[in-house]
Scaffold this motif. Structure first.
Motif, PDB file in Angstrom:
ATOM      1  N   ALA A 155       0.849  -1.208   0.000  1.00 35.61           N
ATOM      2  CA  ALA A 155       0.000   0.000   0.000  1.00 35.61           C
ATOM      3  C   ALA A 155       0.875   1.246   0.000  1.00 35.61           C
ATOM      4  O   ALA A 155       0.599   2.218  -0.724  1.00 35.61           O
ATOM      5  CB  ALA A 155      -0.924  -0.028   1.213  1.00 35.61           C
ATOM      6  N   LEU A 156       1.935   1.212   0.783  1.00 31.75           N
ATOM      7  CA  LEU A 156       2.838   2.373   0.874  1.00 31.75           C
ATOM      8  C   LEU A 156       3.443   2.698  -0.489  1.00 31.75           C
ATOM      9  O   LEU A 156       3.468   3.865  -0.925  1.00 31.75           O
ATOM     10  CB  LEU A 156       3.934   2.038   1.895  1.00 31.75           C
ATOM     11  N   LEU A 157       3.899   1.688  -1.184  1.00 31.10           N
ATOM     12  CA  LEU A 157       4.555   1.921  -2.476  1.00 31.10           C
ATOM     13  C   LEU A 157       3.547   2.359  -3.545  1.00 31.10           C
ATOM     14  O   LEU A 157       3.800   3.301  -4.306  1.00 31.10           O
ATOM     15  CB  LEU A 157       5.327   0.667  -2.910  1.00 31.10           C
ATOM     16  N   TYR A 158       2.385   1.689  -3.604  1.00 30.70           N
ATOM     17  CA  TYR A 158       1.391   2.092  -4.614  1.00 30.70           C
ATOM     18  C   TYR A 158       0.908   3.525  -4.346  1.00 30.70           C
ATOM     19  O   TYR A 158       0.672   4.291  -5.281  1.00 30.70           O
ATOM     20  CB  TYR A 158       0.214   1.105  -4.636  1.00 30.70           C
ATOM     21  N   GLU A 159       0.799   3.902  -3.065  1.00 27.54           N
ATOM     22  CA  GLU A 159       0.388   5.283  -2.751  1.00 27.54           C
ATOM     23  C   GLU A 159       1.426   6.269  -3.267  1.00 27.54           C
ATOM     24  O   GLU A 159       1.085   7.310  -3.820  1.00 27.54           O
ATOM     25  CB  GLU A 159       0.248   5.461  -1.231  1.00 27.54           C
ATOM     26  N   ALA A 160       2.694   5.909  -3.100  1.00 28.71           N
ATOM     27  CA  ALA A 160       3.758   6.812  -3.564  1.00 28.71           C
ATOM     28  C   ALA A 160       3.709   6.954  -5.085  1.00 28.71           C
ATOM     29  O   ALA A 160       3.908   8.049  -5.623  1.00 28.71           O
ATOM     30  CB  ALA A 160       5.122   6.284  -3.114  1.00 28.71           C
ATOM     31  N   ILE A 161       3.425   5.860  -5.770  1.00 26.89           N
ATOM     32  CA  ILE A 161       3.363   5.908  -7.242  1.00 26.89           C
ATOM     33  C   ILE A 161       2.135   6.717  -7.679  1.00 26.89           C
ATOM     34  O   ILE A 161       2.238   7.662  -8.464  1.00 26.89           O
ATOM     35  CB  ILE A 161       3.318   4.472  -7.822  1.00 26.89           C
TER      36      ILE A 161
END
Ligand code: PLP
Length: 348
Positions: free
Chosen positions: A259-265
């Motif tokens: 979730a953290l990475l997809y939010e950043a993208i």
């Protein structure tokens, strides 16, 4: 691999289990090794709550060998099997199976460039098929099935090389699960298979014993010399997973990391993009592109300097790919997202 597993292996390298020698120097027929091997299997059974009517095998040859060995063992001569084509690895499984079984491609995401998964209602399954094969997580295309598909009475076969042990799993829904070890289990050179015992009796065609899964099961995966080092490291990883709170805890952790990475993208205003339909995004493998491909080489170079390794995308897709396997801590994903924000500010 988890750092604490590597550190323990380092401590035990020269004197394993009080034997005065390395685990790699033990006979696989010796009491010490056999006890360790049985404990590794028992721990995997605990982690996945594997029912008693399933055998657990520790094999060699990787998932690629299983692309051929599974049809050899599960389909009779002239038989057919259903395959779901959801990306690079299922396409490989299909082409390697073709010499041994009539392949029916029941569904394919190819026309969508594998950016979404063919919905279960669109699958053209054959009730006479020997089995249905699918790839729950496509390591290169970054698509992952959220649910286990219902395929009725036909055995479901899954290549879980890149998502096994990433969260809880109902093993009883499968006929056969196989996974190369090198993502969530241990080093390469080891393959773990979980197979419903009745399927071991299916192989009817002539083949060498080394290809016959029933022989491996009958000899406790010691038909020939096993990968002793890989088995040992897998066992340490299973112990580590149990100490982390098991697969429910890993599932929560992996969800938070992804979730953290997809939010950043998604929050980058188009600077970074993930091509996959949100309903099919993988928790383990996150491919992404930069808004200007000319920056790719600089991104890889600077990320390596920042201690963020192996982000260059697979050659089949280009761009970047972050793999968030079990051993990757949340802090590493946080460091990546901070680096990505910083990079986009500096190279806007
Ligand atoms: C999902 C999947 N299947 C199969 C393979 C091929 O595995 P191996 O190289 O162990 O044969 C890989 C790559 O590691 C993979 O990610």
């Amino acid at each position: 691999m988890p750092q604490s597993v590597l550190e323990r292996a380092q401590r035990e390298l020269l004197d394993w289990n009080g034997s005065g020698a390395s685990v790699m120097e033990q006979s696989h027929r010796g009491k010490r090794f056999i006890e360790m091997a049985a404990q590794a299997e028992a721990d995997l059974r605990t982690l996945l709550a594997i029912p008693a009517d399933y055998a657990v095998l520790f094999l060699q040859g990787g998932a690629t060998q299983q692309f051929a060995q599974i049809p050899m063992n599960l389909a009779g001569e002239g038989g057919s099997a259903d395959y779901v084509d959801s990306g690079h690895w299922s396409a490989k499984a299909i082409s390697e199976a073709a010499p041994y079984v009539r392949v029916n491609v029941a569904a394919s995401g190819r026309a969508d460039d594998y950016r979404r998964l063919p919905s279960r209602d669109s699958w053209q399954l054959d009730p006479q098929a020997a089995y249905v094969h699918y790839t729950p997580n496509e390591t290169i295309h970054g698509v992952e099935f959220r649910e286990i598909p219902d395929v009725g009475a036909v055995p479901l076969v899954a290549d879980m090389s890149s998502n096994i042990l990433s969260g809880p799993l109902d093993v009883s829904r499968f006929g056969l699960i196989y996974a190369g070890a090198q993502k969530n289990i241990g080093p390469s050179g080891l393959l773990v298979m979980i197979i419903r015992r009745d399927l071991l009796q299916r192989a009817t065609r002539p083949m060498a014993r080394i290809f016959r899964l029933a022989e491996h099961a009958a000899h406790d995966s010691m038909l020939n010399t096993p990968n002793t080092w890989g088995w040992y490291l897998a066992g340490l990883t299973f112990q580590w997973l149990l100490a982390q709170g098991g697969l429910a805890a890993m599932g929560q952790r992996n969800h938070a990391k992804a979730a953290l990475l997809y939010e950043a993208i998604d929050g980058s205003g188009g600077y970074y993009r993930n091509p996959v339909d949100p309903s099919a995004r993988s928790r383990m493998n996150v491919p992404f592109t930069l808004h200007d491909g000319a920056l790719d080489a600089m991104f890889v170079r600077e990320s390596e300097t920042a201690g963020l390794l192996a982000l260059k995308g697979h050659k089949a897709l280009g761009g970047m790919r972050a793999s968030l396997y079990n051993a990757v801590p949340l802090e590493a994903v946080l460091a990546l997202t901070e680096f990505m924000q910083d990079f986009s500010r500096r190279h806007g």
